[in-house]
Design an enzyme around this catalytic site. Structure first.
Site, PDB file in Angstrom:
ATOM      1  N   TYR A 148       2.712  14.197  -5.462  1.00 46.73           N
ATOM      2  CA  TYR A 148       1.472  14.897  -4.845  1.00 46.73           C
ATOM      3  C   TYR A 148       1.314  14.918  -3.415  1.00 46.73           C
ATOM      4  CZ  TYR A 148      -0.778  10.072  -4.973  1.00 46.73           C
ATOM      5  OH  TYR A 148      -0.969   8.791  -4.952  1.00 46.73           O
ATOM      6  N   PRO A 164       5.862   8.484 -12.884  1.00 49.23           N
ATOM      7  CA  PRO A 164       5.262   7.314 -13.327  1.00 49.23           C
ATOM      8  C   PRO A 164       6.554   6.246 -13.498  1.00 49.23           C
ATOM      9  CG  PRO A 164       5.391   8.873 -15.234  1.00 49.23           C
ATOM     10  CD  PRO A 164       5.687   9.683 -13.666  1.00 49.23           C
ATOM     11  N   PRO A 189       8.657   9.403  -6.606  1.00 51.91           N
ATOM     12  CA  PRO A 189       8.889   9.155  -8.122  1.00 51.91           C
ATOM     13  C   PRO A 189       7.870   9.740  -8.818  1.00 51.91           C
ATOM     14  CG  PRO A 189       8.625   7.105  -6.614  1.00 51.91           C
ATOM     15  CD  PRO A 189       8.179   8.422  -5.805  1.00 51.91           C
ATOM     16  N   ARG A 247       2.450  -9.126   2.554  1.00 52.39           N
ATOM     17  CA  ARG A 247       1.216  -9.807   3.128  1.00 52.39           C
ATOM     18  C   ARG A 247       1.237 -11.116   2.403  1.00 52.39           C
ATOM     19  NH1 ARG A 247      -3.437  -5.562   1.981  1.00 52.39           N
ATOM     20  NH2 ARG A 247      -2.068  -5.450   0.001  1.00 52.39           N
ATOM     21  N   GLY A 299       8.492  -7.557  -2.087  1.00 52.95           N
ATOM     22  CA  GLY A 299       8.128  -8.808  -2.894  1.00 52.95           C
ATOM     23  C   GLY A 299       7.849  -8.133  -4.425  1.00 52.95           C
TER      24      GLY A 299
HETATM   25  C1  HXC Z   1     -13.580   2.857  -4.014  1.00 50.52           C
HETATM   26  C2  HXC Z   1     -12.321   1.050  -3.027  1.00 50.52           C
HETATM   27  C3  HXC Z   1     -11.698   0.804  -4.242  1.00 50.52           C
HETATM   28  C4  HXC Z   1     -11.733   1.866  -5.189  1.00 50.52           C
HETATM   29  C5  HXC Z   1     -11.304  -0.498  -2.723  1.00 50.52           C
HETATM   30  N1  HXC Z   1     -12.247   0.141  -2.022  1.00 50.52           N
HETATM   31  N2  HXC Z   1     -10.984  -0.143  -3.733  1.00 50.52           N
HETATM   32  N3  HXC Z   1     -13.199   1.957  -2.779  1.00 50.52           N
HETATM   33  N4  HXC Z   1     -12.749   2.797  -5.261  1.00 50.52           N
HETATM   34  N5  HXC Z   1     -11.281   1.582  -6.297  1.00 50.52           N
HETATM   35  C6  HXC Z   1     -12.502  -0.075  -0.774  1.00 50.52           C
HETATM   36  C7  HXC Z   1     -13.459  -1.218  -0.479  1.00 50.52           C
HETATM   37  O1  HXC Z   1     -14.552  -1.337  -1.252  1.00 50.52           O
HETATM   38  C8  HXC Z   1     -13.420  -1.358   1.043  1.00 50.52           C
HETATM   39  O2  HXC Z   1     -14.472  -0.569   1.597  1.00 50.52           O
HETATM   40  C9  HXC Z   1     -12.118  -0.653   1.165  1.00 50.52           C
HETATM   41  O3  HXC Z   1     -11.519   0.008   0.185  1.00 50.52           O
HETATM   42  C10 HXC Z   1     -10.984  -1.904   1.660  1.00 50.52           C
HETATM   43  O4  HXC Z   1     -10.974  -2.670   0.424  1.00 50.52           O
HETATM   44  P1  HXC Z   1     -10.356  -4.256   0.625  1.00 50.52           P
HETATM   45  O5  HXC Z   1     -10.166  -4.950  -0.597  1.00 50.52           O
HETATM   46  O6  HXC Z   1     -11.128  -4.935   1.646  1.00 50.52           O
HETATM   47  O7  HXC Z   1      -8.903  -3.925   1.415  1.00 50.52           O
HETATM   48  P2  HXC Z   1      -7.597  -4.472   1.441  1.00 50.52           P
HETATM   49  O8  HXC Z   1      -7.598  -6.133   0.993  1.00 50.52           O
HETATM   50  O9  HXC Z   1      -6.738  -4.308   2.653  1.00 50.52           O
HETATM   51  O10 HXC Z   1      -6.641  -3.919   0.363  1.00 50.52           O
HETATM   52  C11 HXC Z   1      -6.183  -2.631   0.266  1.00 50.52           C
HETATM   53  C12 HXC Z   1      -6.296  -1.950  -1.152  1.00 50.52           C
HETATM   54  C13 HXC Z   1      -5.822  -2.857  -2.100  1.00 50.52           C
HETATM   55  C14 HXC Z   1      -5.485  -0.744  -0.793  1.00 50.52           C
HETATM   56  C15 HXC Z   1      -7.722  -1.714  -1.251  1.00 50.52           C
HETATM   57  O11 HXC Z   1      -5.800  -2.225  -3.292  1.00 50.52           O
HETATM   58  C16 HXC Z   1      -4.287  -3.268  -2.008  1.00 50.52           C
HETATM   59  O12 HXC Z   1      -4.156  -4.272  -1.243  1.00 50.52           O
HETATM   60  N6  HXC Z   1      -3.299  -2.485  -2.418  1.00 50.52           N
HETATM   61  C17 HXC Z   1      -1.867  -2.901  -2.186  1.00 50.52           C
HETATM   62  C18 HXC Z   1      -0.907  -2.475  -3.451  1.00 50.52           C
HETATM   63  C19 HXC Z   1      -1.389  -1.358  -4.274  1.00 50.52           C
HETATM   64  O13 HXC Z   1      -2.175  -0.647  -4.190  1.00 50.52           O
HETATM   65  N7  HXC Z   1      -0.281  -0.915  -4.934  1.00 50.52           N
HETATM   66  C20 HXC Z   1      -0.268   0.332  -5.614  1.00 50.52           C
HETATM   67  C21 HXC Z   1       0.450   1.334  -4.947  1.00 50.52           C
HETATM   68  S1  HXC Z   1       0.775   2.570  -6.112  1.00 50.52           S
HETATM   69  P3  HXC Z   1     -15.657  -1.106   2.120  1.00 50.52           P
HETATM   70  O14 HXC Z   1     -16.465   0.071   2.684  1.00 50.52           O
HETATM   71  O15 HXC Z   1     -16.490  -1.621   0.831  1.00 50.52           O
HETATM   72  O16 HXC Z   1     -15.410  -2.265   3.021  1.00 50.52           O
HETATM   73  C22 HXC Z   1       0.960   4.050  -5.673  1.00 50.52           C
HETATM   74  C23 HXC Z   1       1.645   5.081  -6.686  1.00 50.52           C
HETATM   75  C24 HXC Z   1       1.227   6.395  -6.400  1.00 50.52           C
HETATM   76  O17 HXC Z   1       0.706   4.218  -4.398  1.00 50.52           O
HETATM   77  C25 HXC Z   1       1.669   7.325  -7.404  1.00 50.52           C
HETATM   78  C26 HXC Z   1       1.298   6.711  -8.829  1.00 50.52           C
HETATM   79  C27 HXC Z   1       2.039   7.837  -9.745  1.00 50.52           C
HETATM   80  P1  NAP Z   2       3.167  -2.500  -5.753  1.00 56.12           P
HETATM   81  O1  NAP Z   2       4.098  -3.433  -6.500  1.00 56.12           O
HETATM   82  O2  NAP Z   2       1.908  -2.650  -5.619  1.00 56.12           O
HETATM   83  O3  NAP Z   2       3.664  -2.442  -4.094  1.00 56.12           O
HETATM   84  C1  NAP Z   2       3.057  -2.288  -2.905  1.00 56.12           C
HETATM   85  C2  NAP Z   2       3.659  -3.363  -2.089  1.00 56.12           C
HETATM   86  O4  NAP Z   2       3.147  -3.101  -0.685  1.00 56.12           O
HETATM   87  C3  NAP Z   2       3.345  -4.684  -2.474  1.00 56.12           C
HETATM   88  O5  NAP Z   2       4.637  -5.588  -2.482  1.00 56.12           O
HETATM   89  C4  NAP Z   2       2.239  -5.132  -1.349  1.00 56.12           C
HETATM   90  O6  NAP Z   2       2.451  -6.551  -0.994  1.00 56.12           O
HETATM   91  C5  NAP Z   2       2.910  -4.097  -0.279  1.00 56.12           C
HETATM   92  N1  NAP Z   2       1.848  -4.051   0.874  1.00 56.12           N
HETATM   93  C6  NAP Z   2       0.634  -3.299   0.663  1.00 56.12           C
HETATM   94  N2  NAP Z   2      -0.148  -3.243   1.833  1.00 56.12           N
HETATM   95  C7  NAP Z   2       0.745  -4.019   2.632  1.00 56.12           C
HETATM   96  C8  NAP Z   2       0.727  -4.108   3.941  1.00 56.12           C
HETATM   97  N3  NAP Z   2      -0.588  -3.849   4.610  1.00 56.12           N
HETATM   98  N4  NAP Z   2       1.607  -5.105   4.923  1.00 56.12           N
HETATM   99  C9  NAP Z   2       2.760  -5.199   4.142  1.00 56.12           C
HETATM  100  N5  NAP Z   2       2.959  -4.780   2.945  1.00 56.12           N
HETATM  101  C10 NAP Z   2       2.109  -4.431   2.101  1.00 56.12           C
HETATM  102  O7  NAP Z   2       3.605  -0.982  -6.175  1.00 56.12           O
HETATM  103  P2  NAP Z   2       4.717   0.064  -6.686  1.00 56.12           P
HETATM  104  O8  NAP Z   2       4.240   0.645  -7.813  1.00 56.12           O
HETATM  105  O9  NAP Z   2       5.929  -0.970  -6.829  1.00 56.12           O
HETATM  106  O10 NAP Z   2       4.894   0.927  -5.389  1.00 56.12           O
HETATM  107  C11 NAP Z   2       5.825   1.046  -4.324  1.00 56.12           C
HETATM  108  C12 NAP Z   2       5.903   2.243  -4.078  1.00 56.12           C
HETATM  109  O11 NAP Z   2       6.473   3.488  -4.956  1.00 56.12           O
HETATM  110  C13 NAP Z   2       4.762   2.743  -3.096  1.00 56.12           C
HETATM  111  O12 NAP Z   2       5.144   3.586  -1.802  1.00 56.12           O
HETATM  112  C14 NAP Z   2       4.159   3.717  -4.192  1.00 56.12           C
HETATM  113  O13 NAP Z   2       3.316   4.617  -3.576  1.00 56.12           O
HETATM  114  C15 NAP Z   2       5.343   4.483  -4.556  1.00 56.12           C
HETATM  115  N6  NAP Z   2       4.986   4.925  -6.087  1.00 56.12           N
HETATM  116  C16 NAP Z   2       4.920   4.362  -6.999  1.00 56.12           C
HETATM  117  C17 NAP Z   2       4.872   4.775  -8.242  1.00 56.12           C
HETATM  118  C18 NAP Z   2       4.654   4.083  -9.690  1.00 56.12           C
HETATM  119  O14 NAP Z   2       4.723   4.756 -10.637  1.00 56.12           O
HETATM  120  N7  NAP Z   2       4.801   2.794  -9.694  1.00 56.12           N
HETATM  121  C19 NAP Z   2       4.692   6.378  -8.401  1.00 56.12           C
HETATM  122  C20 NAP Z   2       5.024   7.094  -7.045  1.00 56.12           C
HETATM  123  C21 NAP Z   2       5.099   6.581  -6.110  1.00 56.12           C
HETATM  124  P3  NAP Z   2       1.258  -7.246  -0.608  1.00 56.12           P
HETATM  125  O15 NAP Z   2       0.029  -6.916  -1.240  1.00 56.12           O
HETATM  126  O16 NAP Z   2       1.666  -8.863  -0.814  1.00 56.12           O
HETATM  127  O17 NAP Z   2       1.302  -7.201   0.940  1.00 56.12           O
END
Ligand code: HXC
Ligand code: NAP
Length: 279
Positions: free
Chosen positions: A148, A191, A189, A41, A18
């Protein structure tokens, strides 16, 4: 090979489809004739993306609200997808991540990221794989990892652990399921600015600028560049690529690894000044 009907007849599921990179890959798959299913979600986000995709491409898109941390939910959703016809390709793209000092991570924080990235990718892969195997069908899994996954990285410990696991899953199953006609590959990927990643990982402007300009190519990746690679790897024309991870990062991780990369700071005048000393 990127002809308009390249993916015609293919049904593709993208987890986290999404937003961000998942959305970009989905759009490109639709443009090339695929039928798309997206998981996430947040229902309103999925619905809006599905609407946009259909309006822009005219393709068929459906969505399921599914938390991939829940194995039963994943299995139920796969059952619902298969009820309307088998899947051909799974893209493990959903992820969770945040910046934190490791010593401050709670167990719940570790579980939150491992649950989405490691367990979630495994649940989706096994749910698709067992159906492909039972039906004697070919299958194809593409997982989005990071560079990484093999270098590790400070300040994103749970994500580094989880992505390394997803890469190990890709390599393990490429061998175990290859004889059954199922291939698995990954993309690492560098950045690629997205709202989801940037809001959590580089929320301050200076950090973001450094992160985006550090690759030797001097810029971040474009979503369409990643989408083309994601097409290439899942296409039947690439049917002999199995167990591979392709990096798309403008040379970023190699620059970090090379011992003398820091010398990019030297000007030509600095090099000239140093000439007598470096003979
Ligand atoms: C320390 C943290 C934290 C932070 C959350 N937590 N953020 N701890 N530092 N910055 C802790 C919370 O306190 C909690 O622990 C636990 O993590 C779970 O947090 P919730 O908010 O209850 O979890 P949830 O609602 O399930 O959300 C999951 C999430 C959130 C991962 C924390 O960020 C999320 O929904 N992310 C989805 C999208 C996403 O992250 N996209 C980016 C992907 S980018 P406690 O103990 O307090 O309960 C990527 C790129 C990689 O992967 C490479 C880049 C180049
Ligand atoms: P993003 O937009 O935050 O994408 C993450 C997606 O995962 C969201 O759509 C989120 O939707 C979904 N998601 C998270 N938790 C989920 C769950 N429990 N069940 C189902 N869906 C869930 O981030 P992005 O940058 O596009 O990242 C996409 C992928 O690329 C990831 O694997 C990331 O690690 C990788 N990546 C990204 C970068 C970068 O520079 N952007 C670099 C290296 C790797 P909901 O929150 O609605 O669930």
């Amino acid at each position: 090979m990127f002809r308009d009907d390249l993916l015609k007849g293919k049904k593709i599921l993208i987890t986290g489809g999404g937003t961000g990179l998942g959305k970009a890959m989905g759009r490109r798959y639709l443009e090339l004739g695929a039928e798309l299913v997206i998981f996430g979600r947040r229902e309103e986000v999925l619905a809006e993306t599905a609407r946009e995709h259909s309006a822009e491409t005219g393709g068929t898109v459906s969505y399921h609200r599914c938390d991939i941390r829940d194995p039963q939910a994943v299995d139920d959703m796969m059952e619902a997808i298969w009820a309307e016809g088998p899947l051909d390709i799974l893209v493990n793209n959903a992820a969770g991540n945040f910046l934190a000092k490791a010593e401050e991570l709670s167990p719940n924080a570790i579980n939150a990221v491992l649950g989405i990235v490691l367990q979630g990718s495994a649940y989706c892969t096994l749910a698709a794989g067992k159906r492909w195997i039972a039906a004697g069908r070919e299958g194809n899994v593409l997982s989005i990892v990071t560079t990484y996954a093999w270098t590790g990285s400070a300040y994103v410990l749970p994500s580094a652990m989880a992505k390394a696991g997803v890469l190990a899953m890709t390599q393990s199953l490429a061998v175990e399921w290859g004889p059954k006609g199922i291939r698995l590959n990954a993309i690492a990927p560098g950045p690629f600015p997205t709202e989801g990643a940037w809001s959590r990982l580089v929320p301050n402007k200076d950090l973001a600028e450094e992160f985006e300009t550090r690759p030797p190519l001097g810029r971040p990746g474009r979503h369409d560049e990643l989408a083309q690679l994601a097409v290439f790897l899942v296409a039947d024309e690439c049917g002999y690529i199995n167990g591979e991870c392709v990096t798309i990062d403008g040379g970023d991780w190699l620059k970090g690894a090379g011992q003398f990369s820091f010398l990019h700071r030297m000007s030509d005048a600095d090099w000239d000044k140093m000439r007598p000393k470096r003979k």
